[in-house]
Structure formats: C-alpha cells, structure tokens
Write a protein that holds these residues in place. Structure first.
Motif, mmCIF file in Angstrom:
data_model
loop_
_atom_site.group_PDB
_atom_site.id
_atom_site.type_symbol
_atom_site.label_atom_id
_atom_site.label_comp_id
_atom_site.label_asym_id
_atom_site.label_seq_id
_atom_site.Cartn_x
_atom_site.Cartn_y
_atom_site.Cartn_z
ATOM 1 N N ASN A 49 1.171 -1.222 0.256
ATOM 2 C CA ASN A 49 0.106 -0.766 0.108
ATOM 3 C C ASN A 49 0.377 1.450 -0.118
ATOM 4 O OD1 ASN A 49 -1.829 2.008 0.120
ATOM 5 N ND2 ASN A 49 -2.729 1.092 2.799
ATOM 6 N N ALA A 50 1.484 2.091 -1.049
ATOM 7 C CA ALA A 50 1.682 3.239 -0.881
ATOM 8 C C ALA A 50 0.773 4.308 -1.834
ATOM 9 C CB ALA A 50 2.995 3.064 -2.635
ATOM 10 N N TYR A 51 -1.108 4.385 -1.072
ATOM 11 C CA TYR A 51 -1.894 5.162 -1.001
ATOM 12 C C TYR A 51 -1.700 5.567 -0.381
ATOM 13 C CZ TYR A 51 -5.803 6.958 -2.469
ATOM 14 O OH TYR A 51 -6.626 8.135 -2.743
ATOM 15 N N PRO A 52 -1.108 6.977 -0.308
ATOM 16 C CA PRO A 52 -0.724 8.103 0.932
ATOM 17 C C PRO A 52 -2.384 8.878 1.689
ATOM 18 C CG PRO A 52 -0.958 9.069 -0.632
ATOM 19 C CD PRO A 52 -1.045 7.796 -1.536
ATOM 20 N N GLY A 53 -2.858 8.603 2.627
ATOM 21 C CA GLY A 53 -4.028 8.708 3.284
ATOM 22 C C GLY A 53 -3.451 8.035 4.967
ATOM 23 N N THR A 54 -5.124 8.367 5.886
ATOM 24 C CA THR A 54 -4.810 8.093 7.648
ATOM 25 C C THR A 54 -5.299 6.903 7.219
ATOM 26 O OG1 THR A 54 -6.671 9.322 7.458
ATOM 27 C CG2 THR A 54 -4.566 10.677 8.049
ATOM 28 N N ALA A 55 -6.557 6.456 6.082
ATOM 29 C CA ALA A 55 -7.448 4.819 6.131
ATOM 30 C C ALA A 55 -6.883 4.727 5.331
ATOM 31 C CB ALA A 55 -8.728 5.555 5.479
ATOM 32 N N ALA A 56 -7.226 2.778 6.150
ATOM 33 C CA ALA A 56 -6.206 1.324 5.554
ATOM 34 C C ALA A 56 -7.306 1.528 4.466
ATOM 35 C CB ALA A 56 -6.026 0.160 6.663
ATOM 36 N N ILE A 57 -6.236 -0.005 3.640
ATOM 37 C CA ILE A 57 -7.395 -0.213 2.411
ATOM 38 C C ILE A 57 -7.639 -1.721 3.070
ATOM 39 C CG2 ILE A 57 -6.337 -1.315 0.053
ATOM 40 C CD1 ILE A 57 -5.418 1.745 -0.472
ATOM 41 N N ASP A 58 -8.465 -2.429 2.530
ATOM 42 C CA ASP A 58 -8.566 -3.960 1.914
ATOM 43 C C ASP A 58 -9.157 -4.366 1.168
ATOM 44 O OD1 ASP A 58 -9.471 -4.666 5.632
ATOM 45 O OD2 ASP A 58 -11.114 -3.228 5.157
ATOM 46 N N VAL A 59 -8.036 -5.514 0.582
ATOM 47 C CA VAL A 59 -7.972 -5.624 -0.161
ATOM 48 C C VAL A 59 -9.220 -7.572 -1.048
ATOM 49 C CG1 VAL A 59 -6.466 -7.925 -2.129
ATOM 50 C CG2 VAL A 59 -6.028 -5.151 -0.357
ATOM 51 N N TYR A 60 -9.509 -7.574 -1.685
ATOM 52 C CA TYR A 60 -10.820 -8.919 -1.780
ATOM 53 C C TYR A 60 -10.727 -9.432 -3.103
ATOM 54 C CZ TYR A 60 -13.539 -6.744 1.944
ATOM 55 O OH TYR A 60 -14.177 -5.835 2.750
ATOM 56 N N LYS A 61 -10.392 -10.251 -3.322
ATOM 57 C CA LYS A 61 -10.535 -10.950 -4.844
ATOM 58 C C LYS A 61 -11.731 -11.656 -4.953
ATOM 59 C CE LYS A 61 -9.125 -15.208 -6.441
ATOM 60 N NZ LYS A 61 -8.261 -16.826 -5.413
ATOM 61 N N GLY A 62 -12.079 -11.503 -6.086
ATOM 62 C CA GLY A 62 -13.622 -11.245 -6.348
ATOM 63 C C GLY A 62 -14.485 -10.620 -6.234
#
Length: 135
Positions: A49-62
């Motif tokens: 995750n190199a997307y700057p921001g305070t919120a975390a990222i969730d990853v989904y397959k499908g």
C-alpha cells in the motif's frame, strides 16, 4: 487348462508391457490411465500500500473473498497472501466502504511466481489510484 492359463498370463504381460511403453497404467477399476498429471503452479500475491492517507485499505478477491481478513493494510505496509490465482481474477481495493479501484489479472506465468502489486495515487491532483505490477 494349463494352456488356457498360460495364454491369459501371456496376454496380460503383453498388455502391461505395451502400456508401460506408452506411459499408461491400469487403474484399480481395470481402465487404462496415464502417469501424466496437470501441473499446478504456486502463484503467491504480495501487495504493498503506497496510497497516502490515514485510512487503511482492504483487499478483496472477486466480490466477497476478503484477503486482508481482520487487519486492513495501512499506508507503507506490505502483505503476502496465499490464495489461488488465475488469469481473469479481479482484486478489489476498498477504503472503508468506498471502492478505491480494481486490478484485473491478465496473465500468469507457467511456473511458480510471486505477483508483486503496488497500489498508489495516480497523481497529486486527484484521489484516483493506479497500480504497478511485476511477476
């Protein structure tokens, strides 16, 4: 009687020998099979995750298979995921309930490999995401 037994035994030996030369074998149910099995390659997924921001990222397959489990990915973090991958799979990235972007797997190599995927900001003027990938 002995001649009949000898004939059946010799036929079985000839059949076994011919199957051995063609790479086949007799299954327990009496049908010919083959020793060749489909190759399954181990494709692993590494996401950063190199997307700057305070919120975390969730990853989904499908649509519903959440890869990040209970722990979302904060900025400047990387995770390895063990999940079967194939061409055409889509990885969806979400920040909270909002869809950040979707990465589509176009092709995978015919060997064991790690798909390295980085999500980052497309440009400084928008919140759009972009992806960099390498196998």
């Amino acid at each position: 009687m002995f001649a009949c037994f000898a004939f059946v035994l010799s036929c079985c030996m000839v059949l076994t020998e011919s199957l051995r030369h063609t790479g086949q074998h007799i299954n327990h149910d009496g049908r010919a099979g083959t020793f060749v099995k489909a190759l399954e390659f181990k494709h692993r997924l590494r996401i950063c995750n190199a997307y700057p921001g305070t919120a975390a990222i969730d990853v989904y397959k499908g649509k519903g298979d959440r890869l990040t489990g209970d722990g979302s990915m904060p900025y400047k973090s990387c995770n390895d995921f063990v999940t079967p991958l194939k061409s055409g799979d889509k990885l969806e990235f979400k920040i909270g309930d909002a869809n950040a972007g979707t990465f589509s797997i176009a092709d995978l190599p015919n060997n064991d490999a790690v798909l390295f995927l980085v999500i980052h900001r497309h440009d400084t003027l928008s919140t759009a995401v972009a992806f960099e990938s390498h196998v």
